[in-house]
Design a protein around this motif. Structure first.
Motif, mmCIF file in Angstrom:
data_model
loop_
_atom_site.group_PDB
_atom_site.id
_atom_site.type_symbol
_atom_site.label_atom_id
_atom_site.label_comp_id
_atom_site.label_asym_id
_atom_site.label_seq_id
_atom_site.Cartn_x
_atom_site.Cartn_y
_atom_site.Cartn_z
ATOM 1 N N SER A 1 45.091 23.389 39.102
ATOM 2 C CA SER A 1 46.174 25.186 39.503
ATOM 3 C C SER A 1 45.414 25.581 40.560
ATOM 4 N N MET A 2 44.109 25.096 40.859
ATOM 5 C CA MET A 2 43.447 26.073 42.027
ATOM 6 C C MET A 2 43.127 27.585 41.055
ATOM 7 N N ALA A 3 42.942 27.873 39.793
ATOM 8 C CA ALA A 3 42.802 29.179 39.480
ATOM 9 C C ALA A 3 41.566 30.314 39.970
ATOM 10 N N ILE A 4 41.800 31.259 40.916
ATOM 11 C CA ILE A 4 40.455 31.611 41.026
ATOM 12 C C ILE A 4 41.184 33.339 40.181
ATOM 13 N N ALA A 5 39.909 33.617 40.006
ATOM 14 C CA ALA A 5 39.590 34.826 38.726
ATOM 15 C C ALA A 5 39.750 35.795 39.896
ATOM 16 N N ARG A 6 40.246 37.222 39.713
ATOM 17 C CA ARG A 6 40.840 38.085 40.263
ATOM 18 C C ARG A 6 39.716 39.232 40.452
ATOM 19 N N ASP A 7 39.366 39.630 41.491
ATOM 20 C CA ASP A 7 37.718 39.896 41.716
ATOM 21 C C ASP A 7 38.818 42.253 40.913
ATOM 22 N N GLU A 8 37.746 43.257 40.775
ATOM 23 C CA GLU A 8 38.105 43.667 40.378
ATOM 24 C C GLU A 8 38.824 44.688 41.039
ATOM 25 N N GLY A 9 38.739 44.858 42.512
ATOM 26 C CA GLY A 9 39.345 45.621 43.419
ATOM 27 C C GLY A 9 41.070 45.108 43.778
ATOM 28 N N ASP A 10 40.992 43.509 42.770
ATOM 29 C CA ASP A 10 42.676 43.421 43.025
ATOM 30 C C ASP A 10 43.306 43.377 41.539
ATOM 31 N N CYS B 1 44.749 45.773 41.024
ATOM 32 C CA CYS B 1 46.526 46.712 42.016
ATOM 33 C C CYS B 1 47.072 46.143 42.762
ATOM 34 N N ARG B 2 46.647 44.752 42.845
ATOM 35 C CA ARG B 2 46.973 44.646 43.906
ATOM 36 C C ARG B 2 48.549 43.470 43.477
ATOM 37 N N VAL B 3 49.527 43.290 44.951
ATOM 38 C CA VAL B 3 50.921 42.789 43.974
ATOM 39 C C VAL B 3 50.597 40.745 43.945
ATOM 40 N N PRO B 4 50.175 39.996 43.281
ATOM 41 C CA PRO B 4 50.402 39.174 43.194
ATOM 42 C C PRO B 4 51.316 38.380 43.913
ATOM 43 N N LYS B 5 50.970 36.790 43.838
ATOM 44 C CA LYS B 5 52.102 35.978 44.758
ATOM 45 C C LYS B 5 53.185 35.904 44.235
ATOM 46 N N PRO B 6 53.822 36.261 44.489
ATOM 47 C CA PRO B 6 55.884 36.027 43.669
ATOM 48 C C PRO B 6 55.422 34.326 43.005
ATOM 49 N N PRO B 7 56.180 34.285 41.858
ATOM 50 C CA PRO B 7 57.004 33.461 40.658
ATOM 51 C C PRO B 7 57.803 32.293 41.584
ATOM 52 N N ALA B 8 57.263 31.003 42.246
ATOM 53 C CA ALA B 8 57.760 30.147 42.959
ATOM 54 C C ALA B 8 59.176 29.997 42.652
ATOM 55 N N LEU C 1 50.214 51.985 39.464
ATOM 56 C CA LEU C 1 51.895 51.576 39.187
ATOM 57 C C LEU C 1 52.581 50.072 39.739
ATOM 58 N N LEU C 2 52.025 49.381 39.314
ATOM 59 C CA LEU C 2 51.749 48.330 39.869
ATOM 60 C C LEU C 2 53.102 47.626 38.176
ATOM 61 N N ASP C 3 52.081 47.602 36.716
ATOM 62 C CA ASP C 3 53.353 47.403 35.802
ATOM 63 C C ASP C 3 54.447 48.246 36.011
ATOM 64 N N ALA C 4 54.313 49.206 36.656
ATOM 65 C CA ALA C 4 56.244 49.685 35.924
ATOM 66 C C ALA C 4 57.165 49.066 37.670
ATOM 67 N N PHE C 5 56.698 47.919 38.005
ATOM 68 C CA PHE C 5 57.566 47.606 39.148
ATOM 69 C C PHE C 5 58.040 45.629 38.746
#
Length: 146
Positions: free
Chosen positions: A42-51, A53-60, A93-97
């Motif tokens: 899965s190559m999961a990488i923990a998100r940094d604190e600064g990330d 509010c960053r838009v994540p990669k979209p689902p496949a 506002l990431l959670d609002a979209f």
């Protein structure tokens, strides 16, 4: 007891397989976080604190190609940044979209009738980057949730 050549080859092969099993198990059990059960694949990488509010990669399953998914990600970035600037709200506002909102906004950003290339991703990236820079100017630093 007399061993013939095929028996010795079989024993050597069996020893090789048995010796490789622990290595194969370790390769499958490796994780990016030793305390988690995430498989290596899965190559999961923990998100940094600064990330946060960053838009994540979209689902496949959002779109059939990475090109389209990247475009929808850029559209979502644009929508969020525009809302932050319009409302003068420095909260994340990431959670609002939702991804559905990005899909619904496609006509606004569409530059072609070609279904596989409906927009220019690099242009969308540039617009998203510019808007996010304006947000950073207006609200340094963006706070998660407030």
């Amino acid at each position: 007891m007399r061993l013939i050549i095929p028996d010795i080859r079989f024993l050597g092969f069996a020893a090789l397989v048995l010796g490789a099993l622990p290595c194969a198990a370790l390769a499958q059990a490796s994780t990016t976080d030793p305390s988690s059960n995430t498989p290596f694949s899965s190559m999961a990488i923990a998100r940094d604190e600064g990330d946060a509010c960053r838009v994540p990669k979209p689902p496949a399953d959002l779109a059939e190609t990475a090109y389209l998914r990247n475009g929808y990600r850029a559209i979502l970035r644009i929508l969020i940044a525009e809302e932050m600037l319009a409302s003068e709200n420095c909260a994340c506002l990431l959670d609002a979209f939702t991804w559905d909102q990005a899909l619904g906004a496609l006509p606004r950003f569409q530059t072609s009738d070609t279904p596989r290339l409906p927009f220019k991703v690099l242009d969308l990236y540039a617009k998203a980057d510019a808007l996010e820079a304006q947000v950073m100017e207006a609200c340094p630093p963006i706070q998660d949730g407030g």
